[in-house]
Scaffold this active site. Sequence first.
Site, PDB file in Angstrom:
ATOM      1  N   LYS A  10       7.558  20.314  16.321  1.00 43.03           N
ATOM      2  CA  LYS A  10       7.808  19.670  16.759  1.00 43.03           C
ATOM      3  C   LYS A  10       9.308  19.496  16.662  1.00 43.03           C
ATOM      4  O   LYS A  10       9.742  20.741  15.341  1.00 43.03           O
ATOM      5  CB  LYS A  10       7.579  17.786  16.733  1.00 43.03           C
ATOM      6  CG  LYS A  10       5.808  17.433  17.138  1.00 43.03           C
ATOM      7  CD  LYS A  10       5.668  16.288  16.755  1.00 43.03           C
ATOM      8  CE  LYS A  10       4.128  15.873  17.363  1.00 43.03           C
ATOM      9  NZ  LYS A  10       4.335  14.016  17.526  1.00 43.03           N
ATOM     10  N   TYR A  50       2.811  14.498  27.171  1.00 44.13           N
ATOM     11  CA  TYR A  50       2.018  12.274  27.237  1.00 44.13           C
ATOM     12  C   TYR A  50       2.481  11.584  28.347  1.00 44.13           C
ATOM     13  O   TYR A  50       1.712  10.204  27.449  1.00 44.13           O
ATOM     14  CB  TYR A  50       3.282  12.031  25.433  1.00 44.13           C
ATOM     15  CG  TYR A  50       4.086  12.814  24.658  1.00 44.13           C
ATOM     16  CD1 TYR A  50       2.217  12.714  23.463  1.00 44.13           C
ATOM     17  CD2 TYR A  50       4.213  13.383  24.385  1.00 44.13           C
ATOM     18  CE1 TYR A  50       2.349  12.928  22.704  1.00 44.13           C
ATOM     19  CE2 TYR A  50       4.715  14.116  22.838  1.00 44.13           C
ATOM     20  CZ  TYR A  50       3.365  14.249  22.011  1.00 44.13           C
ATOM     21  OH  TYR A  50       3.551  14.584  21.098  1.00 44.13           O
ATOM     22  N   ASN A 113       7.085  13.065  13.342  1.00 44.43           N
ATOM     23  CA  ASN A 113       6.181  13.684  12.617  1.00 44.43           C
ATOM     24  C   ASN A 113       5.771  14.847  12.178  1.00 44.43           C
ATOM     25  O   ASN A 113       4.569  15.103  12.414  1.00 44.43           O
ATOM     26  CB  ASN A 113       5.111  12.329  12.737  1.00 44.43           C
ATOM     27  CG  ASN A 113       4.298  12.956  13.890  1.00 44.43           C
ATOM     28  OD1 ASN A 113       4.841  13.266  15.112  1.00 44.43           O
ATOM     29  ND2 ASN A 113       2.633  11.526  14.341  1.00 44.43           N
ATOM     30  N   HIS A 116       2.267  17.967  15.895  1.00 44.35           N
ATOM     31  CA  HIS A 116       1.310  17.210  17.208  1.00 44.35           C
ATOM     32  C   HIS A 116      -0.334  17.965  16.559  1.00 44.35           C
ATOM     33  O   HIS A 116      -0.362  19.711  17.119  1.00 44.35           O
ATOM     34  CB  HIS A 116       1.787  17.382  18.217  1.00 44.35           C
ATOM     35  CG  HIS A 116       0.170  16.881  19.516  1.00 44.35           C
ATOM     36  ND1 HIS A 116       0.224  15.247  20.240  1.00 44.35           N
ATOM     37  CD2 HIS A 116      -0.347  17.334  19.594  1.00 44.35           C
ATOM     38  CE1 HIS A 116      -1.254  15.448  20.323  1.00 44.35           C
ATOM     39  NE2 HIS A 116      -1.396  16.844  20.653  1.00 44.35           N
ATOM     40  N   GLU A 127      -4.745  19.483  26.930  1.00 49.74           N
ATOM     41  CA  GLU A 127      -3.598  20.645  26.446  1.00 49.74           C
ATOM     42  C   GLU A 127      -3.100  22.132  26.317  1.00 49.74           C
ATOM     43  O   GLU A 127      -2.414  22.927  26.588  1.00 49.74           O
ATOM     44  CB  GLU A 127      -3.282  19.543  24.690  1.00 49.74           C
ATOM     45  CG  GLU A 127      -2.831  18.494  25.143  1.00 49.74           C
ATOM     46  CD  GLU A 127      -2.892  17.289  23.585  1.00 49.74           C
ATOM     47  OE1 GLU A 127      -3.548  18.203  22.690  1.00 49.74           O
ATOM     48  OE2 GLU A 127      -3.537  16.200  23.564  1.00 49.74           O
TER      49      GLU A 127
HETATM   50  P1  CMP Z   1       1.198  12.651  18.658  1.00 47.25           P
HETATM   51  O1  CMP Z   1       0.009  13.638  18.120  1.00 47.25           O
HETATM   52  O2  CMP Z   1       2.761  13.713  18.931  1.00 47.25           O
HETATM   53  O3  CMP Z   1       0.652  11.480  19.957  1.00 47.25           O
HETATM   54  C1  CMP Z   1       1.776  10.757  20.516  1.00 47.25           C
HETATM   55  C2  CMP Z   1       3.607  10.290  19.044  1.00 47.25           C
HETATM   56  O4  CMP Z   1       3.670   9.511  19.812  1.00 47.25           O
HETATM   57  C3  CMP Z   1       2.562  10.233  18.103  1.00 47.25           C
HETATM   58  O5  CMP Z   1       2.556  11.489  17.277  1.00 47.25           O
HETATM   59  C4  CMP Z   1       3.978   9.429  17.473  1.00 47.25           C
HETATM   60  O6  CMP Z   1       5.050  10.655  16.801  1.00 47.25           O
HETATM   61  C5  CMP Z   1       4.279   8.781  18.551  1.00 47.25           C
HETATM   62  N1  CMP Z   1       4.544   7.449  18.160  1.00 47.25           N
HETATM   63  C6  CMP Z   1       5.330   6.248  17.853  1.00 47.25           C
HETATM   64  N2  CMP Z   1       5.008   5.512  17.680  1.00 47.25           N
HETATM   65  C7  CMP Z   1       3.632   5.186  17.988  1.00 47.25           C
HETATM   66  C8  CMP Z   1       2.484   4.589  17.303  1.00 47.25           C
HETATM   67  N3  CMP Z   1       2.563   3.052  17.262  1.00 47.25           N
HETATM   68  N4  CMP Z   1       1.089   4.817  17.739  1.00 47.25           N
HETATM   69  C9  CMP Z   1       0.970   5.919  18.170  1.00 47.25           C
HETATM   70  N5  CMP Z   1       2.073   7.293  18.165  1.00 47.25           N
HETATM   71  C10 CMP Z   1       3.428   6.803  18.444  1.00 47.25           C
END
Ligand code: CMP
Length: 142
Positions: A10, A50, A113, A116, A127
Amino acid sequence: AIERTLSIIKPDAVGGNHIGAIYDRFEQAGLRIVGAKMLQLDDEKAGGFYAEHAERPFYNDLKSFMTSGPVLVSVLEGEDAIAKHRDIMGATNPKEAAEGTIRADFANSIDENAVHGSDSAQSAAREISYFFNEDEVCPRTR
Ligand code: CMP
């Protein structure tokens, strides 16, 4: 079984210059990089990826973050690649991610974070095809 999974490094981790360190984790875990490209996502491309989160309160912030800089999308191949990638990635919230996982070491918040990874065989198929044409994935010949 040999599987493929979609991985995204990311914008926070690309900006932090951690591409090589994260790729090293994949390769050390026995995953092979069989497709890769750097992309600057726009709102539509990030939003479509998403789409399952479209009704969640964090959807707009997620799209803003994912378009804030380039991402590195990769197809990883290997034995149990989907679960293996999730294991080395760690929990979505880096505060809950196990020691030594990518998110524990490179992520600062649940919103930013670092990586992904696909969460199931079905999402991996969707995906991968969302970002890669068939001729952009290159099975290893040696
Ligand atoms: P990712 O696995 O990329 O999938 C969706 C993303 O939304 C997740 O990582 C997080 O970075 C972001 N996100 C932010 N808030 C939340 C939440 N409460 N629960 C899940 N994903 C979240």
